[in-house]
Write a protein that holds these residues in place. Structure first.
Motif, short mmCIF file in Angstrom:
data_model
loop_
_atom_site.label_atom_id
_atom_site.label_comp_id
_atom_site.label_asym_id
_atom_site.label_seq_id
_atom_site.Cartn_x
_atom_site.Cartn_y
_atom_site.Cartn_z
N LEU A 173 0.82 -1.00 -0.03
CA LEU A 173 0.24 -0.10 0.14
C LEU A 173 1.38 1.19 0.09
CD1 LEU A 173 -2.67 -0.56 2.33
CD2 LEU A 173 -3.16 -1.11 -0.33
N GLU A 174 2.16 1.68 0.80
CA GLU A 174 2.71 1.88 0.56
C GLU A 174 3.13 2.79 -0.54
OE1 GLU A 174 7.26 3.68 2.86
OE2 GLU A 174 6.19 2.01 3.78
N LEU A 183 0.79 4.03 -3.25
CA LEU A 183 0.20 5.32 -2.62
C LEU A 183 1.42 6.34 -2.67
CD1 LEU A 183 -2.11 4.48 0.72
CD2 LEU A 183 -2.91 5.35 -1.49
N TYR A 184 2.54 6.11 -2.87
CA TYR A 184 3.83 7.20 -2.19
C TYR A 184 4.16 7.12 -3.69
CZ TYR A 184 2.73 8.04 2.50
OH TYR A 184 1.98 8.73 3.50
N ILE A 190 0.55 6.39 -7.17
CA ILE A 190 -0.38 7.48 -7.09
C ILE A 190 0.34 9.42 -6.51
CG2 ILE A 190 -2.48 8.63 -5.74
CD1 ILE A 190 -2.93 5.57 -5.47
N LEU A 191 1.01 9.30 -5.97
CA LEU A 191 1.30 10.45 -5.83
C LEU A 191 3.11 11.14 -6.23
CD1 LEU A 191 0.68 10.78 -1.62
CD2 LEU A 191 -0.49 12.10 -3.19
#
Length: 115
Positions: A103-104, A107-108, A111-112
């Motif tokens: 998940l990290e 997300l990082y 996505i970001l």
């Protein structure tokens, strides 16, 4: 009413034993501990003769009887079960770590775009 008085007297005897512990602060520790022990024994003796005390004694006797009926696991079964619990904990720890890192990363990094 008599049972309440007996119970109050039992509590007073226990409290007297504790108070005796502090009042005998100049005496040897053995004597101080004996005062608490005597208060607890005297309180238990008085409580024993009340109806709640008799019910508690019956309950304790029944609990001991039920404990004797329990089939306790052998040493081998206990070690095996403990090993399975430890293995499950390790597997779950690895699974949660992989999930967290996944998940990290999603997300990082994806996505970001933070690196």
């Amino acid at each position: 009413m008599a049972d309440k008085l007996k119970f109050a007297l039992a509590l007073a005897l226990v409290a007297a034993g504790v108070v005796g512990f502090y009042l005998l602060s100049e005496q040897a520790m053995v004597l101080r501990v004996l005062s608490v022990f005597a208060g607890v024994i005297a309180g238990a003796a008085v409580a024993w003769f009340s109806e709640p005390g008799r019910r508690f004694a019956d309950f304790a006797r029944d609990a001991i009887t039920e404990t004797k009926k329990v089939v306790w696991p052998s040493r081998k079964e206990t070690v095996q079960t403990t090993g399975l619990v430890f293995a499950f904990v390790v597997i779950m720890a690895v699974f949660l770590w992989v999930t967290d890192k996944g998940l990290e990363w999603v997300l990082y990094d994806l996505i970001l775009g933070w690196k």
